[in-house]
Design a protein around this motif. Structure first.
Motif, PDB file in Angstrom:
ATOM      1  N   ASP A  45      37.891  47.307  38.435  1.00 14.07           N
ATOM      2  CA  ASP A  45      36.863  46.359  38.159  1.00 14.07           C
ATOM      3  C   ASP A  45      36.416  46.727  36.822  1.00 14.07           C
ATOM      4  N   ARG A  46      36.013  47.912  36.504  1.00 17.05           N
ATOM      5  CA  ARG A  46      35.578  48.417  35.186  1.00 17.05           C
ATOM      6  C   ARG A  46      36.620  48.145  34.235  1.00 17.05           C
ATOM      7  N   LEU A  47      37.880  48.244  34.535  1.00 21.80           N
ATOM      8  CA  LEU A  47      38.891  48.036  33.583  1.00 21.80           C
ATOM      9  C   LEU A  47      38.640  46.445  33.091  1.00 21.80           C
ATOM     10  N   PHE A  48      38.787  45.596  33.690  1.00 23.36           N
ATOM     11  CA  PHE A  48      38.564  44.079  33.142  1.00 23.36           C
ATOM     12  C   PHE A  48      37.214  43.810  32.716  1.00 23.36           C
ATOM     13  N   LYS A  49      36.142  44.632  33.001  1.00 19.69           N
ATOM     14  CA  LYS A  49      34.692  44.530  32.437  1.00 19.69           C
ATOM     15  C   LYS A  49      34.907  45.184  31.188  1.00 19.69           C
ATOM     16  N   ALA A  50      35.658  46.103  30.864  1.00 19.10           N
ATOM     17  CA  ALA A  50      35.958  46.428  29.412  1.00 19.10           C
ATOM     18  C   ALA A  50      36.649  45.922  28.678  1.00 19.10           C
ATOM     19  N   LEU A  51      37.600  44.950  29.161  1.00 12.91           N
ATOM     20  CA  LEU A  51      38.291  44.089  28.356  1.00 12.91           C
ATOM     21  C   LEU A  51      37.297  43.182  28.082  1.00 12.91           C
ATOM     22  N   GLU A  52      36.487  42.687  28.780  1.00 16.47           N
ATOM     23  CA  GLU A  52      35.505  41.272  28.569  1.00 16.47           C
ATOM     24  C   GLU A  52      34.787  42.039  27.669  1.00 16.47           C
ATOM     25  N   ASN A  53      34.080  42.906  27.579  1.00 19.59           N
ATOM     26  CA  ASN A  53      33.285  43.631  26.693  1.00 19.59           C
ATOM     27  C   ASN A  53      33.882  43.581  25.237  1.00 19.59           C
TER      28      ASN A  53
END
Length: 263
Positions: free
Chosen positions: A244-252
């Protein structure tokens, strides 16, 4: 021919970003995936992206077109690198654990990358890969690179964001954040083995007849494996939160490149 000359430059830019993403992205960049498969997957993904996003794009091809290609390659490399950073968390955590357990010199060859990796780190990395594939994470990675054109169109301002320092600041922060996560993941075992070292130190002071160096090594290995087996049931939920944090980092990252600020 005129239609081809208009479509090919746009398709080439899309192909460059997607192929650069596959070069460094986890799962797709491993040695076990043939280069022909990566190129073919990148080509067909680029065709789909072109039919969805690029068919209505217009691009004036001029002397600055090589800069457009470099910009798209950098965009793909940045997205893939951020995704790969979160996969290195388990290997870094395994390196900390191996150092405490005495496996620091027992590195093995990681078949995914072809380089030496810590023993438990390599084991955890294989578990992460299996869970990532079981959760269809590779589908989400494909979806992320395809949806990146919603946030980061071909006419993006990546060079301006790099010049402003937003991208380098984000990468530095993300690297520090992943390093902190690896410390948190290894903390239970590292603290337990540190307490075992403290206990062995007290034993050496109170009972000097015991050879602490002989009994300490197997004792730390046994304690490490026991605690590791106790932590295994919660590893799935932990890795799920990591994804979840991985895809949030990509979004950021996409928001930073597109708007210049983090959402």
């Amino acid at each position: 021919m005129e239609l081809f000359l208009q479509a090919f430059p746009i398709f080439l830019l899309i192909f460059c970003r997607i192929t650069a993403f596959f070069v460094v992205a986890p799962i797709f960049s491993t040695r076990g995936v043939p280069a022909t498969f990566k190129i073919g997957l990148g080509f067909f993904t680029a065709v789909i992206v072109y039919l969805v996003y690029g068919i209505n794009e217009t691009l004036a091809v001029g002397a600055e077109y090589p800069l457009f290609i470099i910009r798209e390659v950098l965009a793909g490399l940045l997205l893939g690198y951020v995704a790969y950073l979160f996969f290195t968390i388990v290997q870094t955590a395994g390196a900390f654990i191996d150092l405490q357990m005495g496996f620091g010199m027992a590195n093995v060859i990681d078949p995914m990358t072809g380089v030496s990796a810590p023993l438990l780190g390599n084991f955890k990395f294989m578990i992460v890969v299996l869970l990532f594939l079981a959760m269809n994470g590779h589908h989400y990675l494909l979806l992320a690179i395809m949806r990146s054109y919603d946030w980061l169109p071909l006419s993006n301002e990546l060079f301006a964001r790099i010049y402003e320092g937003n991208v380098s600041t984000f990468l530095t922060t993300t690297f520090a954040y992943t390093f902190m996560l690896s410390l948190q993941m290894a903390a239970p075992l590292v603290v337990a083995l540190f307490l075992a070292d403290v206990g062995l130190g007290f034993l050496a002071r109170t009972a000097p007849q015991f050879n602490v160096f002989v009994i300490g090594m197997p004792l730390k290995i046994i304690i490490g494996f026991i605690i590791f087996m106790m932590l295994m049931p919660g590893l799935g939920s932990l890795i799920g939160a990591l994804f979840d944090r991985l895809f949030k980092a990509l979004e950021n990252l996409l928001v930073i490149i597109g708007n210049g600020t983090i959402s």
